[in-house]
Design an enzyme around this catalytic site. Structure first.
Site, mmCIF file in Angstrom:
data_model
loop_
_atom_site.group_PDB
_atom_site.id
_atom_site.type_symbol
_atom_site.label_atom_id
_atom_site.label_comp_id
_atom_site.label_asym_id
_atom_site.label_seq_id
_atom_site.Cartn_x
_atom_site.Cartn_y
_atom_site.Cartn_z
ATOM 1 N N LYS A 45 0.816 -1.225 0.000
ATOM 2 C CA LYS A 45 0.000 0.000 0.000
ATOM 3 C C LYS A 45 0.848 1.273 0.000
ATOM 4 O O LYS A 45 0.493 2.274 0.615
ATOM 5 C CB LYS A 45 -0.997 0.015 1.180
ATOM 6 N N SER A 46 1.954 1.228 -0.717
ATOM 7 C CA SER A 46 2.877 2.369 -0.724
ATOM 8 C C SER A 46 3.195 2.896 -2.118
ATOM 9 O O SER A 46 4.162 3.623 -2.295
ATOM 10 C CB SER A 46 4.192 1.979 -0.022
ATOM 11 N N GLY A 47 2.394 2.502 -3.112
ATOM 12 C CA GLY A 47 2.634 3.010 -4.459
ATOM 13 C C GLY A 47 3.052 1.949 -5.457
ATOM 14 O O GLY A 47 3.529 2.274 -6.553
ATOM 15 N N TRP A 78 5.039 -9.550 -9.146
ATOM 16 C CA TRP A 78 5.590 -9.773 -7.809
ATOM 17 C C TRP A 78 6.415 -11.040 -7.854
ATOM 18 O O TRP A 78 5.917 -12.110 -8.197
ATOM 19 C CB TRP A 78 4.478 -9.959 -6.775
ATOM 20 N N HIS A 100 7.720 -7.245 -2.062
ATOM 21 C CA HIS A 100 7.416 -6.621 -0.779
ATOM 22 C C HIS A 100 8.364 -7.132 0.316
ATOM 23 O O HIS A 100 8.188 -6.802 1.486
ATOM 24 C CB HIS A 100 5.980 -6.949 -0.346
ATOM 25 N N ARG A 122 5.993 5.533 2.045
ATOM 26 C CA ARG A 122 4.810 6.378 2.171
ATOM 27 C C ARG A 122 4.555 6.618 3.646
ATOM 28 O O ARG A 122 4.867 5.760 4.487
ATOM 29 C CB ARG A 122 3.610 5.656 1.537
ATOM 30 N N SER A 130 -4.882 2.893 4.056
ATOM 31 C CA SER A 130 -5.056 2.171 2.800
ATOM 32 C C SER A 130 -5.136 0.661 3.047
ATOM 33 O O SER A 130 -5.976 -0.042 2.459
ATOM 34 C CB SER A 130 -3.900 2.492 1.848
ATOM 35 N N TYR A 185 6.077 8.356 -1.800
ATOM 36 C CA TYR A 185 4.749 8.483 -2.428
ATOM 37 C C TYR A 185 4.342 9.953 -2.477
ATOM 38 O O TYR A 185 3.761 10.423 -3.457
ATOM 39 C CB TYR A 185 3.767 7.685 -1.571
ATOM 40 N N MET A 224 -5.397 6.311 -14.244
ATOM 41 C CA MET A 224 -5.204 4.921 -13.845
ATOM 42 C C MET A 224 -6.495 4.306 -13.312
ATOM 43 O O MET A 224 -6.787 3.133 -13.551
ATOM 44 C CB MET A 224 -4.107 4.829 -12.778
ATOM 45 N N LYS A 250 -8.303 6.657 -3.270
ATOM 46 C CA LYS A 250 -8.223 8.119 -3.340
ATOM 47 C C LYS A 250 -6.943 8.624 -4.001
ATOM 48 O O LYS A 250 -6.953 9.645 -4.675
ATOM 49 C CB LYS A 250 -8.341 8.734 -1.932
ATOM 50 N N GLY A 251 -5.827 7.931 -3.755
ATOM 51 C CA GLY A 251 -4.566 8.352 -4.365
ATOM 52 C C GLY A 251 -4.099 9.717 -3.897
ATOM 53 O O GLY A 251 -3.578 10.502 -4.682
#
Length: 290
Positions: A45-47, A78, A100, A122, A130, A185, A224, A250-251
């Site tokens: 969840k960091s970009g 991944w 990750h 982030r 997130s 981020y 995106m 939301k970004g």
């Protein structure tokens, strides 16, 4: 479904069984890293999805074909995930890969290679928010409970890939020298065009002004979000239910302010700063924590 049904344990942290298996992790551990491989490393969840959009476009010189015809995991897979072996064999050099994993668990050939790393961090408060919504929409993750219950688990590392602080500390590795590029981020939100230029220079892929403009426009969050190859709308709702919470939500930076009470924010900040004390690791968002 109990957590033991959902997760397997790997080096002390949990991984969802739907996406990770003994075979996929064996493939990861024995992977033969090549000198021209490019790794995107993130805590979840960091970009990650953003970089799956950006990297293929830089390497294609701004040709949009890869991001309009291939899903994210097909462009930049991944390495430890269950589909990795079948996807990686289709990649041409330079291969772009995501992980990750903390640094010390990377394949042994990674350390003897010249492969480059782009490490995205982030604000952990936004990561927690997130991650919380991701748990609500992903059937392969446990019910997160209340936001504060989940965030307590996040701080303790009782989520997939463990503690955020452990991950960040592991990748502040001086042995990597100029092989690693650190990006936040928040920098990507603030000036995406400048970050894309920075990445392209790091990878020695110079872009024309026209290509840079086209890539920047394609990688805007709103673009995106409408790209079915990038927004996870093609994943069956039994696995990821976008009606509960959209995968691309939301970004933005700072959504944590809509979720943290002042008391809980103070507790969270104190925990993170305590974990990073003495490491010399500093982030742009640290000022707001003072």
């Amino acid at each position: 479904m109990s957590q033991s049904d959902l997760y397997m344990f790997y080096h002390g942290f949990c991984l969802p069984k739907l996406a990770y298996t003994v075979d996929s992790l064996n493939y990861f551990e024995s992977f033969q890293v090549q000198d021209d491989d490019i790794f995107v490393i993130t805590y979840p969840k960091s970009g990650t999805t953003w970089m799956q959009e950006i990297l293929p476009l830089i390497l294609s010189g701004g040709d949009l074909t890869p991001v309009l015809t291939l899903q994210g995991y097909e462009r930049v897979p991944w390495l430890e995930e269950v589909r990795s072996a079948q996807v990686v064999r289709k990649l041409s050099a330079p291969r772009t890969l995501i992980s990750h994993m903390p640094c010390h668990l990377m394949p042994s050939t990674f350390f003897s290679s010249k492969a480059k790393v782009i490490y995205i961090t982030r604000n952990p408060k936004d990561v927690a928010v997130s991650f919380y919504y991701f748990h609500q929409m992903a059937s392969f993750l446990h019910d997160p409970g209340t936001f504060e219950e989940f965030t307590d688990s996040f701080l303790a590392g009782n989520v997939m890939f463990g503690k955020w602080t452990d991950h960040v500390k592991s990748w502040k590795n001086p042995d990597l020298g100029d092989r690693i590029l650190y990006i936040t981020y928040e920098e990507m939100i603030q000036d995406l065009c400048e970050v894309i230029k920075h990445i392209s220079c790091f990878l020695n892929h110079r872009l024309s002004e026209e290509a840079l403009k086209r890539i920047t426009e394609q990688c805007q969050f709103k673009t995106m979000k409408q790209n079915n190859m990038s927004n996870y709308s093609l994943v069956t709702p039994e696995i990821m239910d976008n009606s509960k919470s959209p995968f691309l939500r939301k970004g933005i930076a700072g959504d944590w302010k809509n979720h943290f009470s002042p008391e809980y924010e103070a507790k969270f900040n104190a925990f993170i700063s305590g974990e990073l004390k003495g490491t010399g690791i500093r982030f742009p968002w640290d000022e707001e924590c003072q």
